[in-house]
Design a protein around this motif. Sequence first.
Motif, PDB file in Angstrom:
ATOM      1  N   THR A 103     -16.457 -25.612  -4.299  1.00 36.27           N
ATOM      2  CA  THR A 103     -16.779 -25.839  -5.800  1.00 36.27           C
ATOM      3  C   THR A 103     -16.626 -24.450  -6.455  1.00 36.27           C
ATOM      4  O   THR A 103     -16.054 -24.086  -7.534  1.00 36.27           O
ATOM      5  N   GLU A 104     -17.177 -23.215  -5.574  1.00 31.19           N
ATOM      6  CA  GLU A 104     -16.678 -21.963  -6.170  1.00 31.19           C
ATOM      7  C   GLU A 104     -15.308 -21.617  -6.431  1.00 31.19           C
ATOM      8  O   GLU A 104     -14.849 -21.233  -7.289  1.00 31.19           O
ATOM      9  N   VAL A 105     -14.447 -22.081  -5.434  1.00 29.41           N
ATOM     10  CA  VAL A 105     -13.099 -21.763  -5.621  1.00 29.41           C
ATOM     11  C   VAL A 105     -12.492 -22.508  -6.821  1.00 29.41           C
ATOM     12  O   VAL A 105     -11.481 -22.215  -7.554  1.00 29.41           O
ATOM     13  N   LYS A 106     -12.845 -23.762  -6.925  1.00 33.03           N
ATOM     14  CA  LYS A 106     -12.293 -24.470  -7.880  1.00 33.03           C
ATOM     15  C   LYS A 106     -12.757 -23.853  -9.245  1.00 33.03           C
ATOM     16  O   LYS A 106     -12.014 -23.978 -10.338  1.00 33.03           O
ATOM     17  N   ARG A 107     -13.929 -23.477  -9.350  1.00 30.17           N
ATOM     18  CA  ARG A 107     -14.614 -22.617 -10.641  1.00 30.17           C
ATOM     19  C   ARG A 107     -13.619 -21.463 -10.860  1.00 30.17           C
ATOM     20  O   ARG A 107     -13.398 -21.105 -12.030  1.00 30.17           O
ATOM     21  N   THR A 110     -10.244 -22.229 -12.430  1.00 32.49           N
ATOM     22  CA  THR A 110     -10.607 -22.443 -14.012  1.00 32.49           C
ATOM     23  C   THR A 110     -10.809 -21.285 -14.608  1.00 32.49           C
ATOM     24  O   THR A 110     -10.006 -20.966 -15.777  1.00 32.49           O
ATOM     25  N   THR A 111     -11.384 -20.404 -14.065  1.00 33.25           N
ATOM     26  CA  THR A 111     -11.593 -18.834 -14.673  1.00 33.25           C
ATOM     27  C   THR A 111     -10.148 -18.235 -14.691  1.00 33.25           C
ATOM     28  O   THR A 111     -10.011 -17.674 -15.731  1.00 33.25           O
ATOM     29  N   ALA A 112      -9.343 -18.480 -13.469  1.00 32.42           N
ATOM     30  CA  ALA A 112      -8.036 -17.857 -13.678  1.00 32.42           C
ATOM     31  C   ALA A 112      -7.322 -18.542 -14.818  1.00 32.42           C
ATOM     32  O   ALA A 112      -6.497 -17.797 -15.820  1.00 32.42           O
ATOM     33  N   ARG A 113      -7.290 -19.796 -15.175  1.00 33.31           N
ATOM     34  CA  ARG A 113      -6.650 -20.534 -16.121  1.00 33.31           C
ATOM     35  C   ARG A 113      -7.008 -19.903 -17.415  1.00 33.31           C
ATOM     36  O   ARG A 113      -6.445 -19.803 -18.422  1.00 33.31           O
ATOM     37  N   SER A 114      -8.655 -19.763 -17.560  1.00 28.77           N
ATOM     38  CA  SER A 114      -8.931 -19.216 -18.670  1.00 28.77           C
ATOM     39  C   SER A 114      -8.401 -17.925 -19.094  1.00 28.77           C
ATOM     40  O   SER A 114      -8.102 -17.556 -20.266  1.00 28.77           O
ATOM     41  N   PHE A 115      -8.428 -17.031 -18.230  1.00 30.98           N
ATOM     42  CA  PHE A 115      -7.645 -15.604 -18.341  1.00 30.98           C
ATOM     43  C   PHE A 115      -6.293 -15.396 -18.324  1.00 30.98           C
ATOM     44  O   PHE A 115      -5.798 -14.541 -18.476  1.00 30.98           O
ATOM     45  N   GLY A 116      -5.555 -16.623 -18.176  1.00 30.34           N
ATOM     46  CA  GLY A 116      -4.159 -16.638 -18.207  1.00 30.34           C
ATOM     47  C   GLY A 116      -3.386 -16.374 -16.954  1.00 30.34           C
ATOM     48  O   GLY A 116      -2.383 -16.110 -17.119  1.00 30.34           O
ATOM     49  N   LEU A 117      -4.137 -16.464 -15.639  1.00 28.02           N
ATOM     50  CA  LEU A 117      -3.673 -16.271 -14.277  1.00 28.02           C
ATOM     51  C   LEU A 117      -3.225 -17.356 -13.875  1.00 28.02           C
ATOM     52  O   LEU A 117      -3.708 -18.551 -13.925  1.00 28.02           O
ATOM     53  N   GLU A 118      -2.026 -17.293 -13.074  1.00 28.73           N
ATOM     54  CA  GLU A 118      -1.782 -18.423 -12.416  1.00 28.73           C
ATOM     55  C   GLU A 118      -2.292 -18.734 -10.802  1.00 28.73           C
ATOM     56  O   GLU A 118      -2.515 -17.474 -10.132  1.00 28.73           O
ATOM     57  N   MET A 119      -3.070 -19.827 -10.753  1.00 32.08           N
ATOM     58  CA  MET A 119      -3.713 -20.097  -9.619  1.00 32.08           C
ATOM     59  C   MET A 119      -3.785 -21.605  -9.243  1.00 32.08           C
ATOM     60  O   MET A 119      -3.777 -22.210  -9.990  1.00 32.08           O
ATOM     61  N   GLY A 739     -20.246 -21.062 -17.923  1.00 32.03           N
ATOM     62  CA  GLY A 739     -19.370 -20.044 -18.693  1.00 32.03           C
ATOM     63  C   GLY A 739     -18.070 -19.615 -17.923  1.00 32.03           C
ATOM     64  O   GLY A 739     -18.098 -19.812 -16.744  1.00 32.03           O
ATOM     65  N   ARG A 740     -17.011 -19.446 -18.827  1.00 38.01           N
ATOM     66  CA  ARG A 740     -15.682 -19.189 -18.207  1.00 38.01           C
ATOM     67  C   ARG A 740     -14.844 -20.540 -18.167  1.00 38.01           C
ATOM     68  O   ARG A 740     -13.531 -20.536 -17.670  1.00 38.01           O
ATOM     69  N   GLU A 741     -15.602 -21.579 -18.439  1.00 38.03           N
ATOM     70  CA  GLU A 741     -14.951 -22.829 -18.677  1.00 38.03           C
ATOM     71  C   GLU A 741     -13.579 -22.905 -19.482  1.00 38.03           C
ATOM     72  O   GLU A 741     -14.045 -22.206 -20.758  1.00 38.03           O
ATOM     73  N   THR A 742     -12.571 -23.428 -19.338  1.00 38.36           N
ATOM     74  CA  THR A 742     -11.454 -23.398 -20.099  1.00 38.36           C
ATOM     75  C   THR A 742     -11.530 -24.371 -21.289  1.00 38.36           C
ATOM     76  O   THR A 742     -11.974 -25.365 -21.165  1.00 38.36           O
ATOM     77  N   ILE A 743     -11.356 -23.863 -22.520  1.00 44.48           N
ATOM     78  CA  ILE A 743     -11.210 -24.652 -23.973  1.00 44.48           C
ATOM     79  C   ILE A 743      -9.820 -25.150 -24.130  1.00 44.48           C
ATOM     80  O   ILE A 743      -9.023 -24.197 -24.050  1.00 44.48           O
ATOM     81  N   TYR A 744      -9.663 -26.682 -24.121  1.00 40.50           N
ATOM     82  CA  TYR A 744      -8.537 -27.017 -24.775  1.00 40.50           C
ATOM     83  C   TYR A 744      -8.695 -27.738 -25.914  1.00 40.50           C
ATOM     84  O   TYR A 744      -9.625 -28.645 -26.080  1.00 40.50           O
ATOM     85  N   ARG A 745      -7.824 -27.596 -26.984  1.00 41.17           N
ATOM     86  CA  ARG A 745      -7.702 -28.094 -27.941  1.00 41.17           C
ATOM     87  C   ARG A 745      -6.583 -29.135 -28.195  1.00 41.17           C
ATOM     88  O   ARG A 745      -5.230 -28.463 -27.986  1.00 41.17           O
ATOM     89  N   ASP A 746      -6.551 -30.467 -28.305  1.00 36.54           N
ATOM     90  CA  ASP A 746      -5.438 -31.133 -28.523  1.00 36.54           C
ATOM     91  C   ASP A 746      -4.471 -30.952 -27.316  1.00 36.54           C
ATOM     92  O   ASP A 746      -3.291 -30.775 -27.428  1.00 36.54           O
ATOM     93  N   GLY A 747      -5.202 -30.684 -25.855  1.00 39.47           N
ATOM     94  CA  GLY A 747      -4.454 -30.397 -24.657  1.00 39.47           C
ATOM     95  C   GLY A 747      -3.843 -28.983 -24.577  1.00 39.47           C
ATOM     96  O   GLY A 747      -3.122 -28.713 -23.421  1.00 39.47           O
ATOM     97  N   VAL A 748      -3.996 -28.251 -25.501  1.00 40.24           N
ATOM     98  CA  VAL A 748      -3.359 -26.844 -25.405  1.00 40.24           C
ATOM     99  C   VAL A 748      -4.576 -25.969 -25.030  1.00 40.24           C
ATOM    100  O   VAL A 748      -5.753 -25.892 -25.679  1.00 40.24           O
ATOM    101  N   ARG A 749      -4.376 -25.113 -24.061  1.00 37.05           N
ATOM    102  CA  ARG A 749      -5.425 -23.840 -23.742  1.00 37.05           C
ATOM    103  C   ARG A 749      -5.687 -23.025 -24.730  1.00 37.05           C
ATOM    104  O   ARG A 749      -4.746 -22.340 -25.438  1.00 37.05           O
ATOM    105  N   MET A 750      -6.755 -22.862 -25.298  1.00 31.55           N
ATOM    106  CA  MET A 750      -7.147 -22.113 -26.538  1.00 31.55           C
ATOM    107  C   MET A 750      -8.312 -21.085 -26.376  1.00 31.55           C
ATOM    108  O   MET A 750      -9.040 -20.961 -27.330  1.00 31.55           O
TER     109      MET A 750
END
Length: 816
Positions: A103-107, A110-119, A739-750
């Motif tokens: 669970t920690e690794v999956k979170r 998600t944090t990596a995607r939030s910050f624009g890192l490829e993981m 916190g740090r969950e990624t926000i998507y609007r109409d499928g686009v990371r925002m």
Amino acid sequence: MAAFPTQARIVIIGGGIIGASTAYHLGKLGYRNTVLVEKHKLTSGSTFHAAGLVGQLRSNAGITQLLGESVKLYRTLEAETGLATGWKMNGGLRLACNAERWTEVKRQATTARSFGLEMHLLTPIEAQKLWPLMDVSDVVGAAFLPTDGQANPSDITASLAKGARMNGVTICEDTRVTGLTVEKGRVTKVRTDRGDIACEIVVNCAGQWAREVGAMAGVNVPLVSVQHQYMVTERIEGVTPDLPTLRDPDRLTYYKEEVGGLVMGGYEPNPIPWAEDGIPDGFNFQLLPSNFDHFEPIMELALGRVPALETAGVKELINGPESFTPDGNFILGQAPELTGFYVGAGFNAFGIASGGGAGKALAEWIAGDGRPPYDLSPVDILRFGRNHQDVGWVRARTLEAYGKHYTIAWPHEEHASGRPLRRSPLYDRLAAQGAVFGEKLGWERPNWFAAPNEAPRDIYTYGRPNWADAVARENRAARASLAILDQSSFAKFLAVGRDAEAALSLISAADVAGPVGTVTYAPMLNRRGGIECDITVARLSPTSYYLIAGTGAATHDFDWIRRNIPAGLDAHLIDITSAYGVLTLIGPNSRALLEKLSGDDVSNAGFPYASLREIRLAGAPVRALRLTYAGELGYELHMPTEFTASVYEALMAAGAEFAITNIGYRALESLRLEKGYWASGSDVGPDHSPLEAGLGWAVKLGSGLPFIGREALEAKAAQPLTKRLAGFTVTDPAIILLGRETIYRDGVRMGWLASAGFGPTVGLPIGYGYVRRPEGGLDDAFLLAGSYELEVAGARVPAQLHLGPLYDPENARIFS
């Protein structure tokens, strides 16, 4: 040999990777009159024996950005200087061997995607294909960051040093600093065994010696040395140059390829401190004796992961002491004790990963006249406080942090060492009533209260916490009747002098020139228009103000205000935190309770919202402020510390009629989430303007009056906003938002959530975060027209955006 420099604009002390990187970046910025002094040779402290892994992901966006700057630099440095760095971007693997770790690794992904890192999340077999030597029989899953890598610490430092020299920086090896001359609040001279260097700015990059160097100028640098061991093997069949770095936190170990063999080290739960009585003279390019007995448990764990180690030849077991800090984060920034004295130290064994970005940030910090280039508050030296003055306390907490390096980073986890330290007069009374305390800046603060049938301790989990029911009880008490919270840990300052109004009017973006008794939310901005301080200001008299700041912001906010009082004004700032206890009453019956105990007029007419009154309560002089962080009728009651216990007892006795209930900070957090109030340090901070945070109402932009940050704010106001703070809920109450969950609007990371939790009154998980759109145009219509999702631990869930409070009862009950 070149003549020894007797003058410089900037002197850097320490020739490890941090000092060399800072010198390199200062040279790049045109600060050619910079001198780096090193007591022996470059890298001779701890850099030469660093393992050299370079990872990028952290739980904070600013630190992740800093680590990304390291990778950017390392990819191009060799071509620039002509010196090899040993850099290779072979990627980094991280394993998970149980459900909670997964669970920690999956979170983290998600944090990596939030910050624009490829993981990428991998199955055990997919991970094994990248790292064939490992046994994956116990692996649940893995994550892979393709842009992570490794470097040769000595080579990369030499390359940075050459780059610094190419840009005019002077490097003096075999130059020992013997003292610092301080005049009028700044270092004016660095004294060495080769002569003195007059200077304007000093940068303390002395690694393990940074605390000693800081003490020469009266600056506290809270770090200590800890022994850290890793093993280097002979060649192992199957170890190839492109083998990724590997972190196996459940087995407390890490690995990297080196000349066809492996480097394997770990973070044992029982670390050994070093140099408790001071670092020995002449400790240069030295290691400590190998401690095979202490390393044996780590070795046994490693053998289970990499069976080939059992037959591999061992070149050496390196035991190299390194500097570690009480919270596991490194230390950057301008010290609060002096002007122009900067620190870059305490890198907790990831100095190579941080080096390129930390040096760049420090150089830009100096060029920015004492302010960091972006929000680096988790590593800013201003995060420390009075509790960090004692090296014994620092060592105890640091050893605990070291031992947790690879343990699961549980939500809401608290440290145990060095506690209790700073206690309000109510500590024992609250403990007797079931208080479960958390700690911030050494203060013991009630997080929640256990009922008689509940265990008074946190049980850590990524699921629903064991204190959820208690927080719901406390939340209901505040909404329905009456709650009391000990907030004595608030930072409290007094601004005094005939020019106090003029000084605060310039420093604050809000209008603080109101009449005596006015309470103002007064954000203070940096010159980029970001919110530097989240302050409440109450006017006591024509020449005095009472300022209230968050517990953790005590050092930072005092430093910011003090440094920005214009020269020549009769205005002075005094820290009076310890002089006052604070009890906060929350709920619709809070006024009725005060009316029972005080003969003063506390009616809505006599004591309106956002005002201060001096009242008498249970025999005590009380400075009462009509406001709360919960969105309910309520009062902050500030009183001299010695009256706190008596006032509390009187409030509890008289409040029994209203079923008065003790509450903790976790209930307060749930209350503010429901009301849509922002959280300082997450929802608002140096990278967020009031316009982006929905706080335009709090600034005097239309007044024409000057204040720090006005020009930047005016420029932002003239352009479409590129990010805006908004609230989000998900309909499934079982989903845990942290916190740090990624926000998507109409499928686009925002964007991503900055803060989150659960609202017991509304029965929903709640989060707040910035919707980001580089092209701008984030008006209400655009925000409300979108369809939103949040990514939680790798899974997307539908979410609802909110631009107002989630809990909004009758205005009469809140504000009158």
